[in-house]
Write a protein that holds these residues in place. Sequence first.
Motif, PDB file in Angstrom:
ATOM      1  N   UNK A 121       0.841  -1.178   0.000  1.00 15.47           N
ATOM      2  CA  UNK A 121       0.000   0.000   0.000  1.00 15.47           C
ATOM      3  C   UNK A 121       0.885   1.239   0.000  1.00 15.47           C
ATOM      4  N   UNK A 122       0.439   2.250  -0.713  1.00 15.69           N
ATOM      5  CA  UNK A 122       1.174   3.505  -0.754  1.00 15.69           C
ATOM      6  C   UNK A 122       0.326   4.613  -0.159  1.00 15.69           C
ATOM      7  N   UNK A 123       1.008   5.602   0.386  1.00 13.76           N
ATOM      8  CA  UNK A 123       0.323   6.786   0.883  1.00 13.76           C
ATOM      9  C   UNK A 123       1.029   8.004   0.314  1.00 13.76           C
ATOM     10  N   UNK A 124       0.328   9.119   0.266  1.00 11.43           N
ATOM     11  CA  UNK A 124       0.896  10.346  -0.278  1.00 11.43           C
ATOM     12  C   UNK A 124       0.663  11.501   0.683  1.00 11.43           C
ATOM     13  N   UNK A 125       1.453  12.532   0.494  1.00  8.41           N
ATOM     14  CA  UNK A 125       1.290  13.757   1.281  1.00  8.41           C
ATOM     15  C   UNK A 125       1.729  14.937   0.426  1.00  8.41           C
ATOM     16  N   UNK A 126       1.067  16.055   0.629  1.00 13.06           N
ATOM     17  CA  UNK A 126       1.415  17.293  -0.052  1.00 13.06           C
ATOM     18  C   UNK A 126       1.611  18.379   1.000  1.00 13.06           C
TER      19      UNK A 126
END
Length: 67
Positions: A20-25
């Motif tokens: 699973x991947x997660x992202x952040x900005x």
Amino acid sequence: MKKLALIFSLVFLPFSAFAESITATASTLNEAENIICAKAEKLGVEYVITGARYKNNVYVIARLIKK
């Protein structure tokens, strides 16, 4: 051939099932990594940052890893 498929699924399925991947900005790389860290801690997993880019904001992608 069926045995090979069974062995393959038993060995690699547990790893791919959790991939699973997660992202952040955020406005800085440090802020984006802190967001990733907080998300991973909330889920009780570790993470590895796999990519980052900057265009007006920092966008970070991380892969989650079971502890």
